[in-house]
Design an enzyme around this catalytic site. Structure first.
Site, PDB file in Angstrom:
ATOM      1  N   CYS A 190     121.736   5.953  45.845  1.00  0.00           N
ATOM      2  CA  CYS A 190     121.708   5.695  47.311  1.00  0.00           C
ATOM      3  C   CYS A 190     121.049   4.354  47.568  1.00  0.00           C
ATOM      4  O   CYS A 190     120.904   3.648  46.641  1.00  0.00           O
ATOM      5  CB  CYS A 190     120.970   6.954  47.988  1.00  0.00           C
ATOM      6  SG  CYS A 190     119.270   7.207  47.571  1.00  0.00           S
ATOM      7  N   HIS A 242     111.048  12.103  26.266  1.00  0.00           N
ATOM      8  CA  HIS A 242     110.152  13.090  26.344  1.00  0.00           C
ATOM      9  C   HIS A 242     110.053  14.233  27.327  1.00  0.00           C
ATOM     10  O   HIS A 242     109.681  15.274  27.037  1.00  0.00           O
ATOM     11  CB  HIS A 242     108.962  12.284  26.565  1.00  0.00           C
ATOM     12  CG  HIS A 242     108.327  11.568  25.309  1.00  0.00           C
ATOM     13  ND1 HIS A 242     107.002  11.183  25.388  1.00  0.00           N
ATOM     14  CD2 HIS A 242     108.826  11.020  24.309  1.00  0.00           C
ATOM     15  CE1 HIS A 242     106.739  10.472  24.033  1.00  0.00           C
ATOM     16  NE2 HIS A 242     107.890  10.544  23.570  1.00  0.00           N
TER      17      HIS A 242
END
Length: 155
Positions: free
Chosen positions: A65, A98
């Site tokens: 966006c 992670h």
């Protein structure tokens, strides 16, 4: 890997770059629109990408966006969608490695074409490490995210 991609009108200028980059990396983009620079609402396209992930139609998603912020907020309201706005390759990869991030949010009015390409490649090339033999601490932390998502306390 199938990658759901969605754009609002402000993200539309990066659409072809995103599609081409996903394909060049050997993945299959699922184009969920928009198809022009005519004004549309970013939550509509965010939801389409999120639903594709929830339904197993895509493993990852990319939402673009204007700033990337609104799409990121909307995406993170959806169960099983773990989105982050990234402006650097470390975060784009580390979020997957992670934190099991599955949606990359980009701001087309913030980054240019070249940065978009390297961010997408970093995101797509990364693999979550929590399910690896030495990934226990990562899995423990991601499990806590899932517990919070389900309304449970982690404290």
């Amino acid at each position: 890997m199938k990658v759901a991609v969605g754009f609002d009108h402000a993200g539309f200028p990066l659409k072809q770059t995103v599609l081409d980059t996903v394909r060049a990396a050997g993945h299959e983009p699922i184009d969920l629109g928009t198809d022009s620079a005519e004004s549309v609402d970013f939550p509509d396209f965010t939801e389409k990408v999120g639903r594709a992930i929830q339904n197993g139609e895509a493993e990852r998603g990319i939402i673009v966006c204007g700033s990337g912020v609104g799409a990121c907020i909307a995406a993170n309201k959806m169960k099983g969608v773990y989105a982050s706005l990234c402006h650097d390759t470390y975060s784009a990869a580390q979020g997957v490695l992670h934190d099991d991030m599955n949606v990359l949010c980009l701001g087309a009015r913030v980054i240019g074409v070249e940065l978009a390409v390297v961010l997408i490649l970093a995101f797509l090339d990364a693999e979550y490490q929590g399910n690896k033999p030495d990934g226990g601490r990562l899995a423990r932390r991601v499990n806590k995210i899932h517990r919070i998502e389900n309304g449970e306390s982690v404290l």
